[in-house]
Design a protein around this motif. Structure first.
Motif, PDB file in Angstrom:
ATOM      1  N   PRO A 331      10.184  82.061  28.754  1.00 17.52           N
ATOM      2  CA  PRO A 331       9.222  82.966  29.385  1.00 17.52           C
ATOM      3  C   PRO A 331       8.260  83.530  28.336  1.00 17.52           C
ATOM      4  O   PRO A 331       8.550  83.478  27.150  1.00 17.52           O
ATOM      5  N   GLY A 419       9.502  78.995  17.546  1.00 19.67           N
ATOM      6  CA  GLY A 419       9.182  80.016  18.552  1.00 19.67           C
ATOM      7  C   GLY A 419       9.273  79.532  19.985  1.00 19.67           C
ATOM      8  O   GLY A 419       8.973  80.258  20.925  1.00 19.67           O
ATOM      9  N   GLY A 421      12.089  78.704  21.474  1.00 22.22           N
ATOM     10  CA  GLY A 421      13.346  79.156  22.108  1.00 22.22           C
ATOM     11  C   GLY A 421      14.565  78.313  21.786  1.00 22.22           C
ATOM     12  O   GLY A 421      15.578  78.361  22.504  1.00 22.22           O
ATOM     13  N   LYS A 422      14.521  77.551  20.679  1.00 18.83           N
ATOM     14  CA  LYS A 422      15.674  76.686  20.312  1.00 18.83           C
ATOM     15  C   LYS A 422      16.904  77.543  19.957  1.00 18.83           C
ATOM     16  O   LYS A 422      17.994  77.335  20.501  1.00 18.83           O
ATOM     17  N   THR A 423      16.666  78.504  19.049  1.00 16.06           N
ATOM     18  CA  THR A 423      17.793  79.331  18.599  1.00 16.06           C
ATOM     19  C   THR A 423      18.329  80.173  19.756  1.00 16.06           C
ATOM     20  O   THR A 423      19.549  80.330  19.917  1.00 16.06           O
ATOM     21  N   PHE A 424      17.401  80.687  20.585  1.00 14.92           N
ATOM     22  CA  PHE A 424      17.823  81.453  21.759  1.00 14.92           C
ATOM     23  C   PHE A 424      18.737  80.605  22.637  1.00 14.92           C
ATOM     24  O   PHE A 424      19.784  81.051  23.103  1.00 14.92           O
TER      25      PHE A 424
HETATM   26  P1  ADP Z   1      12.878  79.016  17.803  1.00 10.42           P
HETATM   27  O1  ADP Z   1      14.264  79.102  17.421  1.00 10.42           O
HETATM   28  O2  ADP Z   1      12.556  77.782  18.536  1.00 10.42           O
HETATM   29  O3  ADP Z   1      11.969  79.272  16.695  1.00 10.42           O
HETATM   30  P2  ADP Z   1      13.499  81.431  19.175  1.00 10.42           P
HETATM   31  O4  ADP Z   1      14.744  81.044  19.823  1.00 10.42           O
HETATM   32  O5  ADP Z   1      13.588  82.192  17.908  1.00 10.42           O
HETATM   33  O6  ADP Z   1      12.630  80.147  18.868  1.00 10.42           O
HETATM   34  O7  ADP Z   1      12.619  82.187  20.219  1.00 10.42           O
HETATM   35  C1  ADP Z   1      11.470  82.880  19.904  1.00 10.42           C
HETATM   36  C2  ADP Z   1      11.448  84.154  20.643  1.00 10.42           C
HETATM   37  O8  ADP Z   1      11.428  83.926  22.010  1.00 10.42           O
HETATM   38  C3  ADP Z   1      12.636  84.978  20.348  1.00 10.42           C
HETATM   39  O9  ADP Z   1      12.269  86.331  20.303  1.00 10.42           O
HETATM   40  C4  ADP Z   1      13.533  84.750  21.533  1.00 10.42           C
HETATM   41  O10 ADP Z   1      14.330  85.865  21.795  1.00 10.42           O
HETATM   42  C5  ADP Z   1      12.555  84.558  22.654  1.00 10.42           C
HETATM   43  N1  ADP Z   1      13.036  83.667  23.676  1.00 10.42           N
HETATM   44  C6  ADP Z   1      13.202  82.352  23.560  1.00 10.42           C
HETATM   45  N2  ADP Z   1      13.680  81.806  24.691  1.00 10.42           N
HETATM   46  C7  ADP Z   1      13.822  82.814  25.570  1.00 10.42           C
HETATM   47  C8  ADP Z   1      14.250  82.896  26.916  1.00 10.42           C
HETATM   48  N3  ADP Z   1      14.669  81.817  27.600  1.00 10.42           N
HETATM   49  N4  ADP Z   1      14.273  84.087  27.519  1.00 10.42           N
HETATM   50  C9  ADP Z   1      13.872  85.183  26.830  1.00 10.42           C
HETATM   51  N5  ADP Z   1      13.449  85.193  25.573  1.00 10.42           N
HETATM   52  C10 ADP Z   1      13.388  84.011  24.920  1.00 10.42           C
END
Ligand code: ADP
Ligand code: MG
Length: 673
Positions: A331, A419, A421-424
């Motif tokens: 989102p 950014g 959402g991979k880690t999320f």
């Molecule tokens: P990546 O690991 O790909 O760099 P992150 O997982 O760090 O990306 O996500 C980037 C931001 O977006 C973080 O603040 C994360 O909390 C938020 N985010 C990612 N996916 C979601 C989701 N499905 N719902 C809510 N927040 C999300």
């Protein structure tokens, strides 16, 4: 009073074994008698003499003929009688004879009657002679006359006495003769009188002794009577007590028998219950035995069913493809909402959750006003829209986790730009809650829960966890906070025969519960964020690999299975502008590109069934060698940013993922021994 009791008491008292107190009493009495009553006796003698003399005087006055007085008659009687007794027993035996007499009387009922019948007159006689006024008992005088009237020897004056010794009646005128006769008579009478007197004295003494003895016996009798009375009252009391006790005993007996009855009834009931229970136990034993057979049968069937389930499950997975791709669009974050209107360039189908369309408005070549729209359609195994929850996404990978426990290598990785959402998706956000937990902790929870269920089918599992990072083609242990310098992490085969890979010096932690794994994930996350600040968000340019080695053992059926579950959070897939990158950044970019493109090449090669798969071209592909291809099931998340500014990167990611999705990797091999 009972004569027998009385008699026996007296016997005891008057015998040689008189109680001390009474013996003393008797002795005292004797002494007193000797001291005090001897003189009256003498007086009495004197009186008798006087009487006789007086009588004589009277006789001589009234008549010339000697007339024995009545008194004298009586006296004779008594003296004779007493004399008999004295003669018979002797003076020293008085006490004994009296006692034996008394005992005879006592033993011959009625004693009182005898006493009153024969003793009264005698007592009177003695009284008349002696000076003592004490009532006398007849005991001494009736010696040897028990049950018979006592013979009383009355000595009447003979004719000789009255007429003179052997002389004829003198003529009336022979007054001289008569006088001399009378003198002779008087002399005789005096002689006899003195004999009588001495006899009387002896009798007196004897009588007194007897009286004393009788008195003592009376006393003893009294004491004995009172004792008997007391004993009788005691006896009565005892009898009463005994009666009461008997009543109580009777009551107790009745209670006892009642209680016995109750107890017997209870015992009978208990015995019946026991018999029932024993029968019940026997029945249950046979039921248990038959149930055991059923269980053995069911276990066998369950095992067969389980084998069938595994086979079918694998078939389904194969039909789904051994490499699957899931697309997830995150989102728009609150921080990104400003100046960002509706998301128009990412479109989803209402009725198909497998497609995603990127659209781009392109400026028309014809005129400035007319704009064309370019559409890029992609289709994956599943497309998750921004509002999808972690648990929804997890549902799609949970079936693969079952495959991991069944003995298949499973690899799940997240691909996408930084950014997206991979880690999320893989781990969860920093402020983790049960709702937003990522795929790794959820996978761990499910694996432990399923392993617990499989225990009932004889399966036991051993889990070993490791967490590493690949940055710039170098490995780092994420479970070690302060790594020793110059530690080399090398990917190697366990041994020449084994296909299993391991990393030298890497920390492999045996875990027995999900909480332990959650702790390891937290440690890894913390170690990554330290590196993040130190090396300018290094995490986005490195791959993190969580691996769980699973060893299953079914000792019942001698079955073993080993598998590795790999969960990989890849480095950002964005393409760096090489013209602007220099030094470290350039090397980073090249390394990322190398490993990610290597990953693509490996997948393509597998899909094309090429003879050589270039696993060794990057650390990542080498490490995941056993989890990519032939023997494994692979799932790729392609994470997409919803922001329009990330359009081209999203397009690139989707294109790469689409290529992977088109791949059909060969049938997975079960790692069974
Ligand atoms: P990546 O690991 O790909 O760099 P992150 O997982 O760090 O990306 O996500 C980037 C931001 O977006 C973080 O603040 C994360 O909390 C938020 N985010 C990612 N996916 C979601 C989701 N499905 N719902 C809510 N927040 C999300
Ligand atoms: Mg990340």
């Amino acid at each position: 009073m009972d004569a027998n009791v009385n008699g026996s008491k007296i016997m005891a008292a008057s015998g040689v074994t008189l109680p001390e107190s009474q013996q003393v009493l008797v002795r005292k009495r004797k002494v007193a008698d000797e001291n005090t009553e001897r003189s009256p006796l003498k007086d009495r003698k004197m009186n008798i003499n006087e009487t006789v003399v007086n009588g004589n005087k009277n006789l001589s006055q009234r008549s010339r003929l000697p007339q024995p007085s009545l008194k004298r008659m009586k006296l004779n009687t008594t003296v004779d009688n007493t004399d008999l007794a004295v003669k018979k027993f002797g003076s020293s035996n008085v006490t004994f004879s009296a006692a034996s007499t008394i005992s005879k009387i006592a033993s011959t009922r009625p004693s009182i009657g005898v006493r009153s019948q024969y003793g009264a007159g005698l007592a009177k006689t003695v009284q008349g002679v002696g000076t003592r006024s004490r009532p006398m008992n007849c005991a001494a005088t009736v010696t040897g006359t028990i049950g018979k009237k006592p013979r009383v020897a009355v000595t009447a004056p003979t004719s000789v006495e009255t007429a003179g010794a052997g002389s004829k009646r003198r003529p009336a005128w022979d007054l001289k003769g008569q006088l001399s006769d009378m003198k002779v008579q008087l002399g005789n009478m005096r002689t006899r009188m003195s004999e009588y007197t001495s006899k009387l004295e002896v009798s007196e003494v004897h009588s007194k002794q007897l009286q004393d003895s009788v008195y003592q016996r009376d006393k003893q009798l009294e004491i004995a009577s009172s004792q008997i009375e007391e004993l009788q009252s005691n006896l009565k009391a005892m009898e009463l007590l005994l009666k009461n006790r008997e009543v109580e005993l009777e009551k107790c007996r009745a209670e006892n028998s009642a209680m016995q009855g109750v107890l017997e009834n209870k015992l009978k009931l208990t015995e019946t219950e026991l018999a029932l229970k024993v029968a019940c136990i026997e029945e249950q034993k046979s039921t248990i035995a038959s149930l055991r057979d059923v269980i053995v049968d069911r276990e066998e069937r369950l095992h067969l069913t389980e084998q069938e389930r595994r086979r079918l499950h694998n078939t389904v997975q194969e039909l789904k493809g051994n490499i699957r791709v899931i697309c997830r669009v995150r989102p728009v974050l609150d921080s990104e909402k400003e100046g960002c209107g509706e998301i128009e360039h990412v479109q989803f189908s209402h009725d198909d959750d497998k497609v995603i369309t990127l659209t781009k408005k392109e400026e028309s070549h014809i005129g400035r006003d007319r704009k064309g729209e370019v559409k890029y359609d992609f289709s994956f195994d599943h497309v998750f829209q921004p509002m999808a929850k972690q648990k929804d996404v997890f549902e799609d990978i949970s079936q693969l986790l079952q495959s991991a426990l069944d003995g298949y290598n499973v690899c799940i990785f997240a691909y996408g730009q930084t950014g997206s959402g991979k880690t999320f998706t893989m781990e969860g956000p920093d402020d983790m809650t049960p709702e937003n937990m990522g795929m790794i902790p959820r996978a761990v929870d499910q694996i432990f829960a399923t392993a617990e269920k499989l225990k009932t089918m004889g399966w036991t599992y051993k889990f070993t966890a490791s967490f590493l990072e690949i940055y710039n083609e170098t490995l780092r242990d994420l479970l070690v906070t302060k790594p020793e310098k110059n530690v080399e992490y090398e990917i190697k085969r366990l041994n020449n025969k084994s296909e299993q890979l391991h990393v030298t010096n890497l920390k492999y932690v045996t875990v027995t519960a999900e909480d332990q794994v959650h702790n390891l994930i937290a440690i890894a996350k913390a170690n990554r964020s330290v590196a993040k600040t130190a090396a300018n968000d290094r995490s986005s340019r490195s791959h993190s690999v969580f691996q769980l080695m699973i060893e299953g053992n079914n000792s019942n059926r001698d079955l073993q299975c080993t598998s590795t579950l790999s969960l990989v959070d890849l480095a950002g897939s964005e393409r760096l502008d090489k013209s602007h990158s220099k030094g470290d950044r350039l090397r980073e970019a090249q390394a990322i590109n190398t490993s990610l493109s290597c990953l693509g090449h490996v997948i393509m090669s597998l899909s094309n069934k090429e003879s050589h798969i270039p696993y060794r071209n990057s650390k990542l592909t080498y490490l995941l060698q056993n989890s990519l291809g032939g023997n494994s099931k692979t799932l790729m998340f392609v994470n997409v940013s919803p922001l329009e500014e990330n359009f081209s990167e999203s397009l690139n990611s989707l294109r790469f993922a689409s290529k992977v999705n088109e791949c059909v990797i060969g049938t997975a091999q079960l790692n069974r021994k």
